[in-house]
Write a protein that holds these residues in place. Structure first.
Motif, PDB file in Angstrom:
ATOM      1  N   VAL A 445      30.810  44.450  34.269  1.00 14.72           N
ATOM      2  CA  VAL A 445      31.124  45.092  35.550  1.00 14.72           C
ATOM      3  C   VAL A 445      32.340  45.973  35.338  1.00 14.72           C
ATOM      4  O   VAL A 445      33.390  45.509  34.872  1.00 14.72           O
ATOM      5  N   GLU A 446      32.197  47.249  35.675  1.00 17.86           N
ATOM      6  CA  GLU A 446      33.324  48.186  35.657  1.00 17.86           C
ATOM      7  C   GLU A 446      33.367  48.841  37.024  1.00 17.86           C
ATOM      8  O   GLU A 446      32.455  49.589  37.399  1.00 17.86           O
ATOM      9  N   ALA A 447      34.413  48.528  37.777  1.00 14.92           N
ATOM     10  CA  ALA A 447      34.461  48.978  39.164  1.00 14.92           C
ATOM     11  C   ALA A 447      35.907  48.945  39.654  1.00 14.92           C
ATOM     12  O   ALA A 447      36.770  48.302  39.042  1.00 14.92           O
ATOM     13  N   PRO A 448      36.177  49.629  40.775  1.00 14.93           N
ATOM     14  CA  PRO A 448      37.543  49.633  41.312  1.00 14.93           C
ATOM     15  C   PRO A 448      37.953  48.239  41.810  1.00 14.93           C
ATOM     16  O   PRO A 448      37.136  47.475  42.329  1.00 14.93           O
ATOM     17  N   ALA A 449      39.232  47.956  41.653  1.00 17.79           N
ATOM     18  CA  ALA A 449      39.772  46.678  42.126  1.00 17.79           C
ATOM     19  C   ALA A 449      40.062  46.732  43.621  1.00 17.79           C
ATOM     20  O   ALA A 449      40.506  47.754  44.139  1.00 17.79           O
ATOM     21  N   ILE A 450      39.776  45.619  44.278  1.00 18.24           N
ATOM     22  CA  ILE A 450      40.248  45.414  45.647  1.00 18.24           C
ATOM     23  C   ILE A 450      41.094  44.148  45.613  1.00 18.24           C
ATOM     24  O   ILE A 450      40.615  43.078  45.227  1.00 18.24           O
ATOM     25  N   ILE A 451      42.355  44.271  46.004  1.00 16.98           N
ATOM     26  CA  ILE A 451      43.307  43.175  45.877  1.00 16.98           C
ATOM     27  C   ILE A 451      43.290  42.303  47.120  1.00 16.98           C
ATOM     28  O   ILE A 451      43.371  42.804  48.251  1.00 16.98           O
ATOM     29  N   PHE A 452      43.198  40.991  46.911  1.00 16.20           N
ATOM     30  CA  PHE A 452      43.295  40.009  47.989  1.00 16.20           C
ATOM     31  C   PHE A 452      44.323  38.953  47.592  1.00 16.20           C
ATOM     32  O   PHE A 452      44.529  38.680  46.405  1.00 16.20           O
ATOM     33  N   THR A 453      44.936  38.344  48.598  1.00 17.23           N
ATOM     34  CA  THR A 453      45.879  37.258  48.319  1.00 17.23           C
ATOM     35  C   THR A 453      45.458  35.944  48.964  1.00 17.23           C
ATOM     36  O   THR A 453      46.188  34.963  48.898  1.00 17.23           O
ATOM     37  N   HIS A 468      30.534  46.562  51.012  1.00 20.03           N
ATOM     38  CA  HIS A 468      29.211  46.984  50.566  1.00 20.03           C
ATOM     39  C   HIS A 468      29.364  48.155  49.592  1.00 20.03           C
ATOM     40  O   HIS A 468      29.087  49.329  49.905  1.00 20.03           O
ATOM     41  N   ARG A 469      29.786  47.811  48.388  1.00 19.50           N
ATOM     42  CA  ARG A 469      30.041  48.797  47.334  1.00 19.50           C
ATOM     43  C   ARG A 469      30.286  48.042  46.030  1.00 19.50           C
ATOM     44  O   ARG A 469      30.400  46.818  46.021  1.00 19.50           O
ATOM     45  N   ASP A 470      30.353  48.783  44.944  1.00 18.56           N
ATOM     46  CA  ASP A 470      30.748  48.191  43.673  1.00 18.56           C
ATOM     47  C   ASP A 470      32.253  47.934  43.706  1.00 18.56           C
ATOM     48  O   ASP A 470      33.033  48.823  44.098  1.00 18.56           O
ATOM     49  N   PHE A 471      32.672  46.751  43.285  1.00 12.18           N
ATOM     50  CA  PHE A 471      34.109  46.457  43.254  1.00 12.18           C
ATOM     51  C   PHE A 471      34.362  45.185  42.451  1.00 12.18           C
ATOM     52  O   PHE A 471      33.457  44.382  42.213  1.00 12.18           O
ATOM     53  N   VAL A 497      25.666  37.348  47.893  1.00 15.18           N
ATOM     54  CA  VAL A 497      24.945  38.248  48.797  1.00 15.18           C
ATOM     55  C   VAL A 497      25.093  39.689  48.332  1.00 15.18           C
ATOM     56  O   VAL A 497      24.115  40.449  48.236  1.00 15.18           O
ATOM     57  N   LEU A 498      26.320  40.082  48.030  1.00 10.74           N
ATOM     58  CA  LEU A 498      26.576  41.469  47.615  1.00 10.74           C
ATOM     59  C   LEU A 498      25.886  41.793  46.299  1.00 10.74           C
ATOM     60  O   LEU A 498      25.345  42.895  46.116  1.00 10.74           O
ATOM     61  N   GLN A 499      25.892  40.851  45.377  1.00  8.42           N
ATOM     62  CA  GLN A 499      25.197  41.062  44.102  1.00  8.42           C
ATOM     63  C   GLN A 499      23.702  41.223  44.328  1.00  8.42           C
ATOM     64  O   GLN A 499      23.058  42.095  43.716  1.00  8.42           O
ATOM     65  N   ASP A 500      23.136  40.399  45.208  1.00 10.64           N
ATOM     66  CA  ASP A 500      21.695  40.483  45.491  1.00 10.64           C
ATOM     67  C   ASP A 500      21.325  41.797  46.172  1.00 10.64           C
ATOM     68  O   ASP A 500      20.164  42.241  46.083  1.00 10.64           O
ATOM     69  N   LEU A 501      22.294  42.420  46.840  1.00  8.24           N
ATOM     70  CA  LEU A 501      22.038  43.721  47.469  1.00  8.24           C
ATOM     71  C   LEU A 501      22.078  44.866  46.471  1.00  8.24           C
ATOM     72  O   LEU A 501      21.826  46.015  46.829  1.00  8.24           O
ATOM     73  N   GLY A 502      22.412  44.545  45.217  1.00 10.57           N
ATOM     74  CA  GLY A 502      22.381  45.556  44.171  1.00 10.57           C
ATOM     75  C   GLY A 502      23.736  46.093  43.774  1.00 10.57           C
ATOM     76  O   GLY A 502      23.818  46.976  42.898  1.00 10.57           O
ATOM     77  N   TYR A 503      24.809  45.572  44.371  1.00 14.83           N
ATOM     78  CA  TYR A 503      26.139  46.045  44.026  1.00 14.83           C
ATOM     79  C   TYR A 503      26.645  45.353  42.763  1.00 14.83           C
ATOM     80  O   TYR A 503      26.318  44.192  42.493  1.00 14.83           O
ATOM     81  N   LYS A 504      27.464  46.077  41.997  1.00 17.75           N
ATOM     82  CA  LYS A 504      28.151  45.498  40.848  1.00 17.75           C
ATOM     83  C   LYS A 504      29.426  44.830  41.356  1.00 17.75           C
ATOM     84  O   LYS A 504      30.359  45.513  41.800  1.00 17.75           O
ATOM     85  N   VAL A 505      29.468  43.505  41.287  1.00 21.03           N
ATOM     86  CA  VAL A 505      30.630  42.787  41.802  1.00 21.03           C
ATOM     87  C   VAL A 505      31.074  41.741  40.788  1.00 21.03           C
ATOM     88  O   VAL A 505      30.275  41.231  39.992  1.00 21.03           O
ATOM     89  N   ALA A 506      32.343  41.430  40.818  1.00 21.73           N
ATOM     90  CA  ALA A 506      32.920  40.397  39.962  1.00 21.73           C
ATOM     91  C   ALA A 506      34.178  39.885  40.632  1.00 21.73           C
ATOM     92  O   ALA A 506      34.719  40.508  41.562  1.00 21.73           O
ATOM     93  N   LEU A 507      34.657  38.748  40.149  1.00 20.44           N
ATOM     94  CA  LEU A 507      35.899  38.149  40.633  1.00 20.44           C
ATOM     95  C   LEU A 507      36.860  38.019  39.460  1.00 20.44           C
ATOM     96  O   LEU A 507      36.471  37.589  38.370  1.00 20.44           O
ATOM     97  N   VAL A 508      38.114  38.362  39.696  1.00 15.71           N
ATOM     98  CA  VAL A 508      39.184  38.151  38.719  1.00 15.71           C
ATOM     99  C   VAL A 508      40.314  37.433  39.436  1.00 15.71           C
ATOM    100  O   VAL A 508      40.775  37.904  40.487  1.00 15.71           O
TER     101      VAL A 508
END
Length: 613
Positions: A445-453, A468-471, A497-508
């Motif tokens: 997965v290569e996608a923009p980061a979205i930061i959460f705390t 609803h996007r790659d992230f 859910v997001l992965q099943d919708l076809g988005y490239k997602v990952a958790l770090v």
């Protein structure tokens, strides 16, 4: 034997030599050929048996009979531990028949990550392991005992019990499991309903019905998370009776195995001819066997922390590099949810531990010449499975063929040529990922980061439709020093859910994922953690992150001249310091080691040896 297995084992032995020798020296100095209670004064001893019956008092005053400690995680709120209610009386009777005495030495706390997922109490979960270790030490500190039976099953309980047992390494110790609950709602159906609920397509009533049908009775949860990985480890490391890990509670066979463990505990004390101290059972070879078992079954990522902490308590230093190298040579032989559709009951029925161990032994991927609580024969004895023959317990050869090749397969026809856990390295730090349940097409997965705390911030964004996007979801300040390193399993349904919708997602994250980490790629345990100004704390929204599980890399694609000038982000963590007992664990957060060092507050053998030097 596989050459790489020998190489890794030898490297661990060399790395650990100084601390291991110091540990064994202390162990042997603590050993005794007479009953350990023999060092007690008359007043000490009288306090120790005051509540016993006359026969046990008489035996404990003497110098010939063994006294077996029972340490239990029993409580009747948690399904995995409730079966232990019956065990002490079974054990006491069996030990008495064997010419010894058994005393209930103490209980340890047992919390359930399933109850606390997403709740403030989860921030005590990892620290409960060290609390259990200290509680066990208190139970054994009376020096009344010649061996111990540890009754524990779930996530932090077994590691905590073993850490303490190894600090009393001169005592023979046997682990006594309770077994898994019978199969309920299939795990894939449970996961499907969870995702539907996350999408808002079914209500809480439907979700509650599915969960209650899945977790429906006494015993361990049936998916292959940390609890059942614990049971696999205790067996493949030689601390269970062969084939005892996955026998259901409240069955005649379960009770017979408990009685047999109790009797064996009287036979392996220093009073007899088969003295088997736990600190000599758990050596470098046993630890490597545990890692191999973890890889071959696609076990819990939590053990990249727990195994490190347990090994250090025996004077053995392992690193994530050892896990990574062994993962490359160990084939994946089991498909158990979340790595497949089956549960542990199906795994057991297909051939279970006897078949698995036999396959790994034949492939040269286990050390056969180890000490175990069974005695002569080493790990070869664990090719067998238990059964009742006209009411009598005996062992027979395990299955030579898998009874269901979709669940359990041979080493020469594996589900994957390498194990389920990999090491990731790069400019974001070191982390681990469980890939055995991640399909190949989702491992990069290569996608923009979205930061959460916080998990709630992520869930709010998901419900608002903002994801609803790659992230790459980056959940930081979740390390042991920040807030106790909670599991983040509550994110799994929404990410799925997001992965099943076809988005490239990952958790770090520098936090943990559940032992049942599933189909979404998750780089977890990132170290150094963000509170220690680890590189993950420099990441910003929109930075391109590349997670490549195949090549084992985790990087932020930010120009070095920009990356090197960034300051570490800071976070107000005061909300994690109070409530649900969190204020009582402040000293844990202040002194805990990093994830790769076992995330422990205990001064282990390695630390003590370094301090003495």
């Amino acid at each position: 034997m596989n050459a790489k297995l020998s190489e890794v084992t030898e490297r661990i032995a060399i790395r650990s030599r100084t601390v291991r020798e110091a540990y064994l020296s202390r162990l042997r100095a603590s050993g005794s050929k007479g009953p350990h209670r023999g060092v007690l004064s008359c007043g000490n001893l009288a306090h120790g048996f005051a509540a016993c019956g006359d026969a046990d008092k008489h035996d404990l005053q003497g110098e010939e009979k063994a006294n077996v400690a029972i340490v239990s995680s029993y409580n009747d709120m948690l399904s995995a531990h409730q079966p232990f209610e019956r065990f002490p009386e079974i054990i006491k009777e069996a030990v008495r028949e064997s010419g010894g005495v058994a005393q209930f030495a103490g209980g340890v706390p047992a919390m359930c990550d399933g109850v606390t997922q997403g709740q403030p109490g989860m921030e005590l979960s990892l620290f409960s392991r060290d609390t259990i270790a200290m509680s066990t030490a208190v139970a054994l500190s009376h020096n009344m005992f010649d061996s111990a039976l540890c009754l524990g099953v779930c996530d932090k309980i077994v590691p905590g019990l073993l850490m303490a047992a190894l600090s009393f390494g001169h005592l023979p110790t046997i682990f006594v499991p309770a077994g898994p609950m019978t199969s309920g709602l299939p795990n894939d159906e449970k996961a499907r309903v969870r995702q539907l609920h996350a999408e808002g397509k079914v209500g809480r009533d439907a979700l509650m019905e599915a969960e209650a049908k899945s977790y429906h009775g006494r015993g361990t949860c049936t998916f292959y998370g940390t609890a059942n990985s614990n049971q696999m480890l205790m067996e493949i490391m030689g601390l269970h009776l062969p084939g005892s890990s996955f026998v259901n509670p409240d069955t005649s066979l379960r009770d017979a195995l408990t009685r047999a463990a109790a009797k064996r505990a009287t036979e392996i004390t220093a009073l007899g001819n088969d003295y088997t101290p736990v600190g000599e059972v758990i050596d470098e070879r046993a630890v490597v066997n545990g890692i191999v078992g973890l890889m071959a079954t696609g076990g819990s990522t939590n053990h990249t922390i727990h195994l490190v902490a347990m090994a250090r308590c025996a004077g053995i230093e392992i690193t994530w590099d050892d896990f990574a190298e062994l993962s490359e040579i160990v084939p994946l032989l089991a498909r158990i949810y979340p790595n497949g559709q089956a549960d542990v009951n199906h795994f057991h029925a297909a051939g279970g531990m006897a078949f698995l161990i036999g396959q790994l032994l034949d492939a040269g991927l286990l050390h056969a010449d180890v000490r175990t609580i069974v005695g002569e024969g080493g790990l070869e004895r664990y090719r067998c499975e238990p059964l009742l023959d006209n009411g009598a317990l005996r062992w027979r050869d395990g299955a030579s063929e898998s009874l269901d090749t979709s669940i359990l397969t041979k080493a020469d026809a594996p589900f994957s040529t390498n194990g389920g856990v990999k090491l990731l390295t790069g400019n974001l730090g070191r982390s681990v990922i469980k890939i055995s349940a991640v399909k190949p097409e989702h491992r990069l997965v290569e996608a923009p980061a979205i930061i959460f705390t916080s998990q709630q911030d992520f869930l709010d964004a998901f419900k608002a439709g903002d994801l609803h996007r790659d992230f790459v979801a980056v959940l930081r300040f979740q390390g042991p020093k920040a807030n106790g390193m909670p599991e983040l399993h509550k994110l799994t349904p929404s990410l799925g859910v997001l992965q099943d919708l076809g988005y490239k997602v990952a958790l770090v994250t520098d936090g943990r994922m559940s032992g049942a980490s599933g189909k979404v790629p998750a780089a977890i345990h990132v170290t150094p953690e963000c509170l220690d100004a680890g590189p993950l704390s420099r990441l910003q929204d929109g930075d391109l992150v590349r997670l490549d599980a195949e090549s084992g890399t985790l990087n932020a694609n930010v120009p070095p001249e920009v990356w090197d000038t960034r300051d570490a982000a800071r976070e107000d963590l005061s909300g994690h310091q109070f409530g649900m007992g969190r204020e009582l664990f402040a000293v844990f957060r202040q002194t805990v080691s990093g994830a790769e060092q076992g995330a422990t507050v205990l001064r282990d053998t390695a630390d003590q040896t370094a301090a003495a030097a």
